[in-house]
Each structure stands twice: as C-alpha cells, then as structure tokens.
Design an enzyme around this catalytic site. Structure first.
Site, PDB file in Angstrom:
ATOM      1  N   LYS A   1     -15.576  18.272 -15.094  1.00  0.00           N
ATOM      2  CA  LYS A   1     -16.325  17.882 -13.945  1.00  0.00           C
ATOM      3  C   LYS A   1     -17.337  16.883 -14.245  1.00  0.00           C
ATOM      4  O   LYS A   1     -18.496  17.191 -14.828  1.00  0.00           O
ATOM      5  CB  LYS A   1     -16.934  19.060 -13.236  1.00  0.00           C
TER       6      LYS A   1
ATOM      7  N   GLY B   1     -26.926  19.375 -19.622  1.00  0.00           N
ATOM      8  CA  GLY B   1     -27.422  19.201 -18.199  1.00  0.00           C
ATOM      9  C   GLY B   1     -28.842  19.881 -18.442  1.00  0.00           C
ATOM     10  O   GLY B   1     -29.241  20.012 -19.567  1.00  0.00           O
ATOM     11  N   SER B   2     -29.378  20.161 -17.444  1.00  0.00           N
ATOM     12  CA  SER B   2     -30.801  20.977 -17.511  1.00  0.00           C
ATOM     13  C   SER B   2     -30.869  22.162 -18.126  1.00  0.00           C
ATOM     14  O   SER B   2     -29.852  23.026 -18.072  1.00  0.00           O
ATOM     15  CB  SER B   2     -31.487  20.799 -16.100  1.00  0.00           C
ATOM     16  N   THR B   3     -31.905  22.740 -18.569  1.00  0.00           N
ATOM     17  CA  THR B   3     -32.006  23.814 -19.194  1.00  0.00           C
ATOM     18  C   THR B   3     -31.999  24.945 -18.048  1.00  0.00           C
ATOM     19  O   THR B   3     -31.406  25.986 -18.124  1.00  0.00           O
ATOM     20  CB  THR B   3     -33.615  24.160 -19.843  1.00  0.00           C
ATOM     21  N   GLU B   4     -32.691  24.546 -16.968  1.00  0.00           N
ATOM     22  CA  GLU B   4     -32.455  25.502 -15.908  1.00  0.00           C
ATOM     23  C   GLU B   4     -30.934  25.627 -15.305  1.00  0.00           C
ATOM     24  O   GLU B   4     -30.569  27.050 -15.421  1.00  0.00           O
ATOM     25  CB  GLU B   4     -33.112  24.788 -14.771  1.00  0.00           C
TER      26      GLU B   4
ATOM     27  N   GLY C   1     -28.240  25.371 -17.466  1.00  0.00           N
ATOM     28  CA  GLY C   1     -27.945  25.984 -18.778  1.00  0.00           C
ATOM     29  C   GLY C   1     -28.032  27.433 -18.663  1.00  0.00           C
ATOM     30  O   GLY C   1     -27.210  28.244 -19.035  1.00  0.00           O
TER      31      GLY C   1
ATOM     32  N   GLU D   1     -25.712  21.915 -24.224  1.00  0.00           N
ATOM     33  CA  GLU D   1     -26.822  20.776 -24.359  1.00  0.00           C
ATOM     34  C   GLU D   1     -27.692  20.303 -23.487  1.00  0.00           C
ATOM     35  O   GLU D   1     -27.449  19.925 -22.456  1.00  0.00           O
ATOM     36  CB  GLU D   1     -25.696  19.492 -24.734  1.00  0.00           C
TER      37      GLU D   1
ATOM     38  N   CYS E   1     -31.825  13.068 -22.567  1.00  0.00           N
ATOM     39  CA  CYS E   1     -32.480  14.552 -22.872  1.00  0.00           C
ATOM     40  C   CYS E   1     -33.062  14.585 -24.177  1.00  0.00           C
ATOM     41  O   CYS E   1     -34.240  15.419 -24.387  1.00  0.00           O
ATOM     42  CB  CYS E   1     -31.117  15.693 -23.217  1.00  0.00           C
TER      43      CYS E   1
ATOM     44  N   GLU F   1     -39.947  18.483 -18.757  1.00  0.00           N
ATOM     45  CA  GLU F   1     -39.085  17.251 -18.695  1.00  0.00           C
ATOM     46  C   GLU F   1     -39.120  16.433 -17.974  1.00  0.00           C
ATOM     47  O   GLU F   1     -38.720  16.733 -16.431  1.00  0.00           O
ATOM     48  CB  GLU F   1     -37.590  17.737 -18.915  1.00  0.00           C
TER      49      GLU F   1
END
Lengths: 478, 288
Positions: A184, A236-239, A241, A258, A292, A389
């Site tokens: 996606k 993508g974002s840590t959130e 993830g 990642e 990132c 970030e």
C-alpha cells in the site's frame, strides 16, 4: 549575507510524466477499479489536482491477499532463484529506461525537487532491484543456513517521503527471497508506485506476485491485520509503528519496522568547517527534511558554535525554495497541508519555549505548501523541537563542551535511526561511531544510501534492516 | 561426615546486581520436587525487584558491551569451568527439580556446560559472520557491525530448569547484552545455584540478574518497562503471550516469540544470537 545570483527558471517538462487523469489499483496482474472511495492526489507545489486514484476497500485487500497467496503457492514460492532473479533484473532495467518519466511524476506528486528525484530516488530504486535480483539464486550463501525459506505473503505499507524508493526497498528483497507482495503506497503519493506496477506488468512478472493497493490508513490497517499475511513491513511514524506492533501481538506474523528519528549531527571543533556546513545542510534540508534519518539536531562544540552558526545561516540563505520541477530548486514543496501545519505548529512551539528562531528570507511561491528553511539556536534538550520529530526543514542547534557530553546528548532520545560525526580525527570518529546508539552513522558525510548497506533503527526507530545481507533476514523464515 | 550430622540447608535468594538479596516484598513460596516433597522456599520476586534488576542490568550494559569480545569469551568459558566443578551438585538439583534420574540429569548438566563453551566461542566471531563491508556505489568506505540491543528481559523455559535456562541466557550476554531473567516458576533452584556460579566466574555484577517468583506477576512489568529493549517470551504462559507482546509494542521492543516445545538438547543455531543484535552501518568518504 551573500548576494544571490539571478537564475532563469529551468523547469523540467511536466509532459514527460505521462500523467493520466485516473489511476487504478493493481491486482493479479491487472489494473482494476477499487471499491473504496477514490482519492484525488494533488501537486503540493501548486495545490492542483493531478489525478483521481481508486482505493482499496477491506474486501479488495482480501482479494489481493488471496491472489498473492495463490501466486506464492503455485508460482513464485517454488520458482528457482535463477528464474526469479531474471524477472527482478528486468524490473531494474525498466525503471532505468523510464527514469525521467518516474522522476518528473515523483516530483509532481510528492513535491521534492526534480534534481533529487532524478539523481537520488529513481536511480537508487533501480539499484535496489538490481542488487536484490542477484541474491535470488544465492540465498544459501547469505548465512541463514543451506536453504532459507521465504515467509509467504508480505503486506507492506510505505510512507510519502520517498514513494518509489520505499516501494523498491520493500518489493525487491521480498521478491528476491521468494515472497509475494501486497503493497500500500501512501495516500498522498500513490502515482509512482502505480507506474511501477506498469513496469512490473511490462516485465511480465507472473500475475499476483506483486499487488499494489492505494488507500489511506484504514486500507493499511486492513492489510497488516489480514489473517493470511505472513509478514508485515512498515515504514512510517513511530506512533503508527507501535499501533501495528500492538495489532500484530499474538499473531505470530513476522514484523519489521522502519520508524521515526531525531538524529544528532555532532560537529567537533576540529571539523572541516565548509564541508561540515554542506553536510549539515544536506542532512536537514534534503527532501524538505521529510527524511526519517534527517540530521535534525545539530550539536556544536561550544568553542566553534558562533562562527559555525554564522556560516550555516549564510549557506542556508542561498537555498532556493520553490517549484519542484525547476532544476535549480534546492528545497521543494512540503508534501501536504497537514504536514505543513504540523511543521508550523512545532516551529511555533520552539519559539514559545524560548529558542531563537532564524528563518531564511528566501521568497516562497504564492501557491502550494512551502516552509522556509529555519534554524533554531539556543535549544535545550527538554524542548519539543529537540525531542519530537518535525519531519520538515527545521534544524535545532544545541551545544556541548566535551566529547562525552556530545555522545550523551546525541543518545538522549528514544529514537536511534542515524547520527552524524564531523571531525578530522580518525580515532575520534571511530570512538564516537561506536558510542552512537543508532543504526546508521555517517562520518564526515550524511544521508548516503545504497542497497548494499543495511539501513534501520535502534530502539523506537524500529527493528529489522533493509539492504545488504542483513536485510534479507526480514523476508526469510530464519 | 558423621551419619547423624544435620545438613546446612541453603536459603535461595534472588540475584540482582551481583548480590543475593531477598525479595523486597519479603515474600517466598515453597518449591517442591516432582512428587510434591518440599525442597526449599524461593524468593517471590516483585515488581520492585524487577525494577531493581532492570536498573542493575542497565548500569552493567556500558561496561559489558564495551568489554572486548575476547574478554567476554573468556568470562563465558570461565562459567563453564566453574560449572564443571559442580556437576554433581547440579545433577542432584536438576534431578530433583525435573523428576528425572540422576544419570539423565547428568547428561543435561553436561549439555549445559557445553552450551556455555559453544557461546563462549561465538563472542569474537559474531561480528565477522554477521557484519559486512558494503561495496557502495560511490567514494565511501561503508561497513556494518552487529551490536548488542541493550537490556533483555528473558522469561526462561518452565520445564528445562538448567539446560533451557543456559540456552536462553548465554546467547543474550555473549554479544554484550545484559539480562533480567525470570526463572522457571516451579523449578527455580538450579537457576539460583547457577547464579552462584555466575557470581564467581568474573561475570560483572548486573550482567545477569535472576528473579524467582510468579512469571505471570513479574513478566508484565518487564514487558512494559521503558528501559528494557528486548523480550524473550520462551517461558511465558500461553494466556499471557499476546498481552505481553502488546505491552512490548509501547516502546518498540524486540520480541523473541520462540516456537513452543523448543528442544534444548538439539544443537543451537545463530537465531538466538541474532535476536538481540542491531546492525550498525558506518560510512566515511574516501579520497585524498
């Protein structure tokens, strides 16, 4: 401030992008209409609508996963590596052949400067396929036992900052190791992934081996949560993830992540100043700071801080911000209004918390999403601009006195994706590189990527590697 | 020894930061052999003990991960040497804990000793086998090395009281990580005796910390602890596994979800070493 030379506009022709009014999702080797609500993708440089793109509903996701499973069971999973390799080599070559088209389309859809999509994103994407193609028939030499097996169907979700390149990072190793793919692309940047689908069709890859489903976060959630997906890879974002890791708990699916970063770029007092300034600028303003691993925290040794900052501001003030298709543009458009708002909000927080803001006086286009390169000095570790970030062209400058203090400050973050070290002393480079709790350390350079060099994070920047021998592990049952 | 002599019974305690404290909760629980006969009381570790163990492991990380691989190899080998000298004691304890004959227990102890030797030999070879020189397309020197993940929380196997324990702990510390281990709940005594071996093998205090107690009580605190970097679910109760994984996601921990019924007598591979390693890639320009 130094005087800017006048530049005549040097726009790349947008016709090369071969832009179509509508794009469809790619399933089982065909372009088909998705049953989700279609989305309109816009050019962030001008805010004009580029195309309408069909999106995948949960039932489309289900269909794609079934197709990928069938392709894995019947064709791809049992195909000899030597044959898989040739398909992947074909994809690499076709990307090279259509490179200018992809570059222009990427800049239109993403907002990044054409010189970057042309010189970095697209060639590196081709290189990733070329590199991994060669692994397909050499996996028994990769150090994971005599006959490492693929996992099955990989569900992959990628971000908008390097749309084609991230698709390559995900698809190439998955195919080389014998997995099939449902990918996606990001909601705001689906176009180059769908041209990659055309390329995959031209390469005559067996139907169902790669499926590409545009959509928003709910499509991604349906994909990673699908019961018949064996492997999930997310960038993508840590959130998000964390949400995915949590969603996958107890399912036994293999996961690699990642995620975000807040990299420190450490400049010691013996660093070659002009070279370091270039590297710092590249580290944070490359790709509008939508990276990132961006060097978003600059740690300057106190004795050189003032002089260095002065040179840095002069250099930053020469960056040309504007039309992504202009070959002279250094900093393009912010990818979306949403991201622009987030950057503005964090920059405002920096001012409110007492950091000193300097913003380049460069002219900005009237239309489109732009943010002038900004440097905050006098930043303390507790400030939001030192911890969160920003994912934009905003640099936070802190200072240190001793090497130990530099290391402590650099590592004072839950992230751990990258770090930079600038010094002329070899032993200090190796010492500092060893101390960094980060997956990639650039010394006297920054933001270098290569398919042979493993990339990935420590701590909350994620786990698993992409690239190199180490990157194969993410797609093997080992 | 006089026939009438009364043996000195041992108090089994926790092992945290190189010391042998009782649980701060002052709780203990009876440990029996496979037939239900009383063997000893074990300390029932608490949330606070787990927290102390994590602090000790974090404190020990810089020194242990910074030690040379040669040094770590010698320390692990030393553990094997010291263990060898106490074979009979361990055979008796494993026999009592696991309800097997002394001869069978002896074979398990021998395998545990050999496992330390196996991992001792890995310390200075991991980087060569898992690292790389990266032939990047540009004027740069690029290389990748494996580095320890950090503090690893290990839920030790519930059945294999010594060989299983050694098989999950040795790969954690071989590469420079430090460990907080929750031992087998019902068979904890060989683990505590092993801690006496660790304490006398030049292993720095805090590199391995052992908690006895209720796995289901202690594990959630470790899974959610922000200063724990990785979690081994080997000995986790089935009902808790998904919850522990969910907690671990809060700080993006690496989670080892070992397949059920791992046979610890089989020859290991590198998978447990790889589970707690991070690859670091370093770049530098080349040129005159």
């Amino acid at each position: 401030m130094s005087q800017l030379w006048e530049y005549a506009p040097a726009p790349e022709s947008r016709d090369i992008a071969n832009l179509k009014p509508a794009y469809k999702m790619f399933v089982d080797g065909e372009f088909v209409e998705g049953s989700g609500e279609p989305l309109k993708t816009i050019n962030p440089g001008t805010e004009e609508v580029l195309a309408e793109v069909s999106t995948a509903s949960p039932s489309d996701v289900d269909t794609a996963v079934k197709v990928a499973r069938r392709a894995y069971d019947r064709v791809w999973g049992k195909m000899p590596g030597t044959e898989r390799a040739k398909y992947i080599y074909r994809i690499a070559r076709l990307i090279q052949e259509r490179s200018r088209e992809l570059a222009v389309l990427e800049s239109l859809d993403n907002g990044k400067p054409i010189k970057e999509s042309r010189d970095v994103d697209v060639p590196t994407a081709a290189a990733h396929f070329f590199y991994h193609a060669g692994w397909a028939d050499k996996l028994s030499y990769a150090g994971y036992g005599p006959d490492p097996r693929p996992l099955g169907v990989a569900g992959q979700v990628i971000p908008w900052n390097f749309p084609l390149l991230m698709a390559a990072w995900k698809i190439a190793p998955a195919l080389a190791t014998g997995n099939t793919v449902v990918l996606k692309p990001a909601e705001t940047t689906p176009l180059t992934a769908l041209v990659l689908a055309e390329i995959i069709q031209q390469a005559d890859l067996p139907p169902g081996v790669v499926n590409i489903l545009p959509g928003a976060g709910d499509t991604g959630a349906a994909l990673v949560g699908h019961a018949d997906v064996d492997k999930v890879a997310f960038t993508g974002s840590t959130e998000v993830g964390k949400l995915i890791q949590s969603q996958l708990a107890g399912t036994g699916k293999k996961l690699t992540l990642e995620l975000g970063g807040k990299a420190a770029n450490i400049v010691f007092d013996d660093a070659p100043v002009d070279q370091a300034v270039e590297g710092i600028v590249n580290g944070i303003f490359f790709n509008q700071g939508h990276v990132c691993c961006a060097g978003s925290r600059l740690l300057l040794q106190e004795s050189i801080a003032e002089e260095f900052l002065e040179k840095l501001r002069i250099r930053v003030s020469t960056l040309r911000v504007g039309d992504p298709l202009d070959k002279n543009t250094d900093v393009g458009a912010i990818n979306s209004r949403e991201q622009l708002t987030k950057i503005q909000e964090l920059a405002a927080a920096g001012e409110a918390e007492g950091a000193e803001r300097w913003t380049s006086a460069c002219p900005l286009p009237d239309k489109g999403f732009y943010f002038a390169p900004t440097v905050f000095s006098g930043v303390s570790q507790a400030m939001r601009i030192a911890r969160e970030e920003i994912f934009g062209p905003v640099l936070s400058v802190l200072t240190f006195r001793t090497p130990d203090e530099a290391v402590a400050k650099a590592n004072n973050t839950p992230y751990g994706l990258s770090a930079g070290i600038w010094t002329d002393k070899g032993s200090r480079i190796l010492w500092a590189a060893q101390k960094m709790r980060a997956g990639v350390v650039w010394a006297n350079t920054f933001n270098r990527f290569d398919p042979t060099a493993p990339f990935g994070g420590y701590q909350e920047s994620g786990f698993g590697r992409e690239g190199g021998r180490a990157g194969l592990e993410a797609y093997l049952d080992v | 020894m006089s026939e009438n002599r009364i043996a000195v019974a041992k108090t089994y305690k926790l092992y945290i930061g190189g010391k042998f404290p009782r649980s701060e909760s002052a709780r203990s629980y009876p440990v029996t052999d496979s037939k239900g006969a009383f063997l000893a009381n074990a300390a029932q570790g608490s949330r606070k003990d787990a927290r102390d163990a994590v602090s000790a492991a974090r404190k020990a990380f810089a020194g242990w991960s910074g030690a040379t691989a040669y040094n770590r190899g010698q320390v692990l080998y030393r553990v094997a040497e010291v263990l060898e000298g106490r074979r009979e004691q361990f055979a008796a304890e494993v026999s009592a804990a696991e309800g097997i004959g002394v001869k069978k227990a002896q074979a398990l102890v021998d395998a545990a000793i050999d496992r330390w030797v196996w991992y001792a030999g890995w310390t200075d070879k991991i980087a060569a086998v898992l690292g790389s020189s990266n032939p990047v397309a540009g004027p740069y020197f690029s290389f990748s090395t494996p580095e320890p993940t950090g503090v690893v929380a290990v839920l030790a196997p519930q059945r294999s009281s010594l060989l299983g324990l050694v098989s999950v702990v040795a790969p954690v510390i071989a590469s420079g990580n430090t460990a907080v281990v929750v031992t087998s709940e019902d068979r904890p005594l060989p683990a505590i005796t092993l801690s006496e071996v660790l304490a006398t093998s030049d292993l720095p205090g805090g590199v391995v910390n052992l908690l006895t107690g209720r796995t289901a009580e202690i594990a959630p605190w470790l899974a959610s602890h922000a200063d724990v970097n990785a979690l081994d679910l080997t000995g986790a109760p089935d009902a808790l596994r998904a919850d522990l994984e969910r907690s671990a996601a809060g700080t993006v921990k690496r989670v080892l979800r070992t397949r059920a019924g791992e046979d610890f007598t089989a020859e290991p591979d590198t998978s447990r070493l790889r589970a707690y390693l991070e690859t670091k890639t370093v770049w530098h320009p080349t040129g005159v």
